[in-house]
Design a protein around this motif. Structure first.
Motif, PDB file in Angstrom:
ATOM      1  N   CYS A 178      29.246 -28.707  50.224  1.00 46.54           N
ATOM      2  CA  CYS A 178      29.617 -29.956  50.895  1.00 46.54           C
ATOM      3  C   CYS A 178      28.958 -31.178  50.252  1.00 46.54           C
ATOM      4  CB  CYS A 178      29.235 -29.910  52.369  1.00 46.54           C
ATOM      5  SG  CYS A 178      30.139 -28.680  53.336  1.00 46.54           S
ATOM      6  N   ARG A 179      27.883 -30.965  49.545  1.00 45.51           N
ATOM      7  CA  ARG A 179      27.087 -32.091  49.073  1.00 45.51           C
ATOM      8  C   ARG A 179      27.847 -32.965  48.083  1.00 45.51           C
ATOM      9  NH1 ARG A 179      21.920 -31.480  50.851  1.00 45.51           N
ATOM     10  NH2 ARG A 179      21.126 -33.099  49.460  1.00 45.51           N
ATOM     11  N   SER A 180      28.780 -32.386  47.353  1.00 47.27           N
ATOM     12  CA  SER A 180      29.545 -33.158  46.381  1.00 47.27           C
ATOM     13  C   SER A 180      30.926 -33.550  46.902  1.00 47.27           C
ATOM     14  CB  SER A 180      29.708 -32.358  45.085  1.00 47.27           C
ATOM     15  OG  SER A 180      30.422 -31.164  45.338  1.00 47.27           O
ATOM     16  N   CYS A 181      31.164 -33.358  48.212  1.00 39.46           N
ATOM     17  CA  CYS A 181      32.489 -33.610  48.782  1.00 39.46           C
ATOM     18  C   CYS A 181      32.506 -34.939  49.534  1.00 39.46           C
ATOM     19  CB  CYS A 181      32.880 -32.475  49.721  1.00 39.46           C
ATOM     20  SG  CYS A 181      34.467 -32.747  50.543  1.00 39.46           S
ATOM     21  N   PHE A 182      33.469 -35.785  49.215  1.00 34.91           N
ATOM     22  CA  PHE A 182      33.541 -37.096  49.870  1.00 34.91           C
ATOM     23  C   PHE A 182      33.875 -36.984  51.349  1.00 34.91           C
ATOM     24  CE2 PHE A 182      38.065 -36.443  49.160  1.00 34.91           C
ATOM     25  CZ  PHE A 182      38.648 -37.038  50.270  1.00 34.91           C
ATOM     26  N   ALA A 183      34.482 -35.877  51.760  1.00 37.85           N
ATOM     27  CA  ALA A 183      34.951 -35.734  53.145  1.00 37.85           C
ATOM     28  C   ALA A 183      33.909 -35.125  54.069  1.00 37.85           C
ATOM     29  CB  ALA A 183      36.217 -34.879  53.164  1.00 37.85           C
TER      30      ALA A 183
ATOM     31  N   PHE B 145      23.467 -21.296  64.276  1.00 35.78           N
ATOM     32  CA  PHE B 145      24.567 -22.247  64.377  1.00 35.78           C
ATOM     33  C   PHE B 145      24.041 -23.680  64.488  1.00 35.78           C
ATOM     34  CE2 PHE B 145      27.162 -18.565  65.021  1.00 35.78           C
ATOM     35  CZ  PHE B 145      28.431 -18.956  64.631  1.00 35.78           C
ATOM     36  N   LYS B 146      22.905 -23.854  65.115  1.00 35.08           N
ATOM     37  CA  LYS B 146      22.318 -25.191  65.214  1.00 35.08           C
ATOM     38  C   LYS B 146      21.981 -25.728  63.832  1.00 35.08           C
ATOM     39  CE  LYS B 146      19.287 -25.887  68.548  1.00 35.08           C
ATOM     40  NZ  LYS B 146      17.999 -26.018  69.307  1.00 35.08           N
ATOM     41  N   SER B 147      21.642 -24.831  62.921  1.00 32.79           N
ATOM     42  CA  SER B 147      21.280 -25.237  61.566  1.00 32.79           C
ATOM     43  C   SER B 147      22.483 -25.316  60.635  1.00 32.79           C
ATOM     44  CB  SER B 147      20.270 -24.241  60.985  1.00 32.79           C
ATOM     45  OG  SER B 147      19.099 -24.197  61.767  1.00 32.79           O
ATOM     46  N   CYS B 148      23.653 -24.973  61.139  1.00 35.65           N
ATOM     47  CA  CYS B 148      24.853 -24.930  60.299  1.00 35.65           C
ATOM     48  C   CYS B 148      25.541 -26.290  60.334  1.00 35.65           C
ATOM     49  CB  CYS B 148      25.787 -23.835  60.801  1.00 35.65           C
ATOM     50  SG  CYS B 148      27.195 -23.559  59.725  1.00 35.65           S
ATOM     51  N   ASN B 149      25.224 -27.115  59.356  1.00 34.83           N
ATOM     52  CA  ASN B 149      25.778 -28.466  59.315  1.00 34.83           C
ATOM     53  C   ASN B 149      26.076 -28.836  57.876  1.00 34.83           C
ATOM     54  OD1 ASN B 149      23.308 -29.898  58.131  1.00 34.83           O
ATOM     55  ND2 ASN B 149      22.457 -28.877  59.928  1.00 34.83           N
ATOM     56  N   VAL B 150      26.534 -30.043  57.687  1.00 35.81           N
ATOM     57  CA  VAL B 150      26.974 -30.466  56.366  1.00 35.81           C
ATOM     58  C   VAL B 150      25.847 -30.433  55.338  1.00 35.81           C
ATOM     59  CG1 VAL B 150      26.584 -32.918  56.806  1.00 35.81           C
ATOM     60  CG2 VAL B 150      28.313 -32.232  55.174  1.00 35.81           C
ATOM     61  N   TYR B 151      24.600 -30.623  55.797  1.00 33.18           N
ATOM     62  CA  TYR B 151      23.478 -30.614  54.860  1.00 33.18           C
ATOM     63  C   TYR B 151      23.047 -29.195  54.479  1.00 33.18           C
ATOM     64  CZ  TYR B 151      23.139 -35.545  55.992  1.00 33.18           C
ATOM     65  OH  TYR B 151      23.425 -36.877  56.158  1.00 33.18           O
TER      66      TYR B 151
ATOM     67  N   MET C  32      23.495 -30.378  41.789  1.00 36.54           N
ATOM     68  CA  MET C  32      24.859 -30.827  42.040  1.00 36.54           C
ATOM     69  C   MET C  32      24.849 -32.308  42.431  1.00 36.54           C
ATOM     70  SD  MET C  32      27.659 -29.292  44.735  1.00 36.54           S
ATOM     71  CE  MET C  32      27.710 -27.723  43.882  1.00 36.54           C
ATOM     72  N   GLU C  33      25.728 -33.086  41.792  1.00 34.95           N
ATOM     73  CA  GLU C  33      25.779 -34.526  42.047  1.00 34.95           C
ATOM     74  C   GLU C  33      26.314 -34.814  43.440  1.00 34.95           C
ATOM     75  OE1 GLU C  33      27.958 -38.549  40.295  1.00 34.95           O
ATOM     76  OE2 GLU C  33      28.300 -36.586  39.371  1.00 34.95           O
ATOM     77  N   VAL C  34      25.623 -35.679  44.173  1.00 29.68           N
ATOM     78  CA  VAL C  34      26.059 -36.072  45.505  1.00 29.68           C
ATOM     79  C   VAL C  34      26.964 -37.293  45.376  1.00 29.68           C
ATOM     80  CG1 VAL C  34      25.339 -36.895  47.762  1.00 29.68           C
ATOM     81  CG2 VAL C  34      23.963 -35.181  46.562  1.00 29.68           C
ATOM     82  N   LYS C  35      28.184 -37.178  45.874  1.00 29.43           N
ATOM     83  CA  LYS C  35      29.140 -38.270  45.740  1.00 29.43           C
ATOM     84  C   LYS C  35      28.846 -39.363  46.767  1.00 29.43           C
ATOM     85  CE  LYS C  35      33.464 -37.579  44.809  1.00 29.43           C
ATOM     86  NZ  LYS C  35      33.524 -37.979  43.395  1.00 29.43           N
ATOM     87  N   VAL C  36      28.801 -40.611  46.306  1.00 32.59           N
ATOM     88  CA  VAL C  36      28.617 -41.735  47.223  1.00 32.59           C
ATOM     89  C   VAL C  36      29.840 -42.636  47.242  1.00 32.59           C
ATOM     90  CG1 VAL C  36      26.109 -41.712  46.995  1.00 32.59           C
ATOM     91  CG2 VAL C  36      27.468 -43.161  45.474  1.00 32.59           C
TER      92      VAL C  36
END
Length: 471
Positions: A412-417, A401-407, A1-5
């Motif tokens: 989420c990886r292709s989301c600008f927000a 939960f500690k591991s539950c993040n945007v990464y 999946m393309e990561v948006k920059v």
């Protein structure tokens, strides 16, 4: 999946470019707006400088003068060299070390009352009971909760406690005594408590307001907007509306706090997709701090928002942004919670890596002292983490939960927000997908639009400030 920059969009006459990783925002002309995606694509394909120039000149020669295209390209190169365009993500590699960090608790949501005097139709707490039994937190349990917070907060000085329900004013005496107890812990343990009260306002009186104004750093006042909307969704158990009872009290609270350190918080549903009118109504009443948020409900609920509602809802956010901007220009500005965004320092690193903090830095405490990751997980026994007597027993839940993040969230990886919402709400993910590391898609769409509107407002206000300086 393309990561948006890079994220580009047009809103209210502005051409806006967001560099996702650095958080830099650029308002650009049409030439730069059209050149930016071409440069990104060609760079990703390994093209060198001269080839990039040739390709963009060829692609845009029928639309712009060559001189303007090359000038735009030069501006883009300068921004890239300054780290403000096509910036790399330098934080993802830190995630392994970040997961190993010591966990400190900085905030508790105290369910001071699992009971309520209203019967809000969208209440996830089941009229305050959280699908369990009605109960009021005892002073003893509340004290243990504050002791737990102090003990597990490490070197952190500032601690937050939200008195929540149900309706916390049904247990007001315990609220007062817990505030006094919390203050008694501050000096000996080198802590500072920041208390918040969330209330439907029915039981507010002068004595409560006086104490709250002295001790509560923030007050959240629940109202959905227009009388007909509020009374439809927030009635008493007998069916009568609550609007006429609470509005005069809420206005008194707002004025007594000098229109600061409070907000009126509403929920919009399928019954009011024109929710901008509810925000405007609250502003016209005299409130300066306003939040009206989308309901989260199962599709089977008649008031639930559905994917087919999205086009109208996204357009409504655009209408609201222009409405609030015009009010600001007229000197009648209000703060709308979901349009408040800090663009000065770029996306927050801690938010990238820790998300909202539920299950780790933030916990909910039931009236009998059980610990859950947040208020929306209360009553779901698979998320029972421990209690105020024994502390965290299920450290595996905390670690998840500690591991539950945007990464950790592929969507989420292709989301600008992604660095503004940090992956969204874990409870919404679980309720819709049965796992905490997914996303609530409808909520994501609305969040993206809110961020776009917030950035547009910032751009417009900067424009306005520039005009004032010229004058």
């Amino acid at each position: 999946m393309e990561v948006k920059v890079i994220h580009q969009y047009k809103n209210n006459g502005y051409n806006i470019v967001l560099d996702v990783n650095s958080g830099s925002v650029h308002v650009v002309d049409e030439v730069v707006y059209d050149v930016i995606p071409l440069v990104e694509e060609l760079q990703n394909n390994g093209c060198e400088d001269e080839e990039i120039k040739g390709r963009i000149l060829a692609d845009l020669k029928d639309k712009y003068a060559a001189e303007d295209i090359l000038d735009a390209y030069s501006q883009i190169v300068e921004l890239k060299e300054a780290g403000m365009l096509y910036a790399p993500d330098i934080y993802e590699n830190y995630i392994v070390d970040f997961k190993k960090r010591e966990t400190v608790v900085k905030a508790l949501c105290l369910h001071i009352a699992h009971d309520c005097n209203l019967a809000c139709k969208y209440c996830f707490a089941g009229e305050g009971e959280y699908h369990g039994r009605r109960a009021l937190m005892s002073l003893e349990t509340g004290k243990k909760a504050l002791d737990f917070l102090v003990k597990n907060s490490g070197n952190r000085v500032n601690l937050e406690v939200d008195f929540f329900g149900g309706e916390p004013l049904l247990n007001w005496q315990v609220v007062k005594e817990l505030v006094i107890y919390g203050r008694s812990l501050e000096e000996p343990y080198h802590k500072k408590f920041r208390f918040t009260l969330t209330t439907n306002g029915v039981l507010l009186n002068d004595e409560i307001m006086e104490f709250a104004n002295r001790e509560m750093a923030n007050i959240v006042l629940s109202i959905d907007g227009r009388k007909e909307i509020n009374d439809l969704m927030r009635p008493y158990r007998g069916g009568q509306g609550s609007y006429d009872t609470i509005v005069p009290k809420f206005l008194t609270v707002a004025e007594s706090r000098k229109q600061m350190n409070y907000y009126v918080r509403g929920t919009f549903t399928r019954n009011n997709p024109d929710f901008a009118k509810d925000v405007a109504h609250l502003a016209d009443l005299g409130f300066k701090q306003i939040s009206v948020e989308p309901v989260v409900a199962q599709p089977s609920d008649d008031y639930a928002l559905r994917p087919e509602d999205l086009p109208a809802l996204l357009e409504e956010y655009d209408h609201l942004a222009v409405e609030l901007l015009n009010r600001r220009k007229e000197g009648k500005g209000v703060n709308f919670f979901h349009f408040m965004i800090d663009l000065e320092g770029g996306p927050c690193v801690a938010k990238r890596l820790s998300g909202c903090g539920s299950g780790t830095e933030y916990l909910a405490v039931t009236p009998w002292g059980d610990l859950y990751p947040c208020h929306q997980f209360v009553g779901q026994e698979e998320f029972l983490m421990g209690n105020v007597d024994e502390g965290i027993v299920r450290t595996d839940i905390r670690d998840n939960f500690k591991s539950c993040n945007v990464y950790a969230k592929e969507k989420c990886r292709s989301c600008f927000a992604r660095f503004y919402c940090s992956g969204g709400c874990a409870a919404n993910s679980y309720n819709f997908h049965g796992r905490i590391d997914d996303v609530y898609e409808l909520g994501c769409e609305l969040q993206r639009k809110r961020i776009e509107c917030a950035i547009m407002i910032k751009a417009a206000l900067a424009d306005l400030e520039g005009e004032d300086k010229v004058k």
